[in-house]
Motif scaffolding. Sequence first.
Motif: not given
Length: 264
Positions: A134, A181, A184
């Motif tokens: 990120r 991740r 996400d």
Amino acid sequence: MTCRSLTVADLFGTEDLSADGFLGGQLVLFQPKSGYRAGVDPVFLASAVPARAGQSVLELGCGAGQAMLCLGRRVPGLSLTGVELQAPYADLARRNAAANDLAATVVEADLASLPSDLRQQSFDHVIANPPYYRAGAHSPAADAGRRTALGEATPLATWVEVAARRLAPKGYLHMIQRADRLADLLSAAQTCLGSLEVLPLAPRTGRAAELVILRARKGGRAAFRLHAPLVLHRSESHQRDGEDYSDSVRAILREGRALDWPGA
């Protein structure tokens, strides 16, 4: 006065490139000695795709072409298209395709703002290895190529949304991403795709997965599946120098074999 497109020579001289073997030497790809260099991740990504001759493949963020060219070597007769933001890497992908006698179209573009002709196309498969970190989550690399490849500028959700729009009905998306991740990735995928499956990649038995491969299908209706991890190495700890990949993993990395999805 005419404007000249940026080429590999503008960033990489011959002395700045290495010729690296992939799939046990079935592919030889040029990569910058200093800059973003692919490891095994794009090879695993390519191995996960159930493509057949005559089908079309789009890679978002193709870099120097490692994943789509590994897939093209394993499955002859594919129509390969890559999108790459960084002009020198896009040019390098074209050079790598030509050097390995693989036909591929590489478009220099921001995936969030694709050219109109590409927005009118649909593909049987979309693949991607988005940046792992990120924005602000890691120290940025000094090299611009590595900085762009590893640090997220375009949100992960946008990668998934663009991929979904470019898929033909019943087409497959495959993405490889860091395990941290995954939340996400699933959040983005479940809004526009179905039949989600996740295959974790664990370095050794008893160790947590570090990477995951997501498979999703446009219009898919199957229930979510979280598979047991694919364990990469034979031993439970690093015991000696050199490779100790399992036989199935070695076949993927060195022989260009397809990854056998559990239950497929």
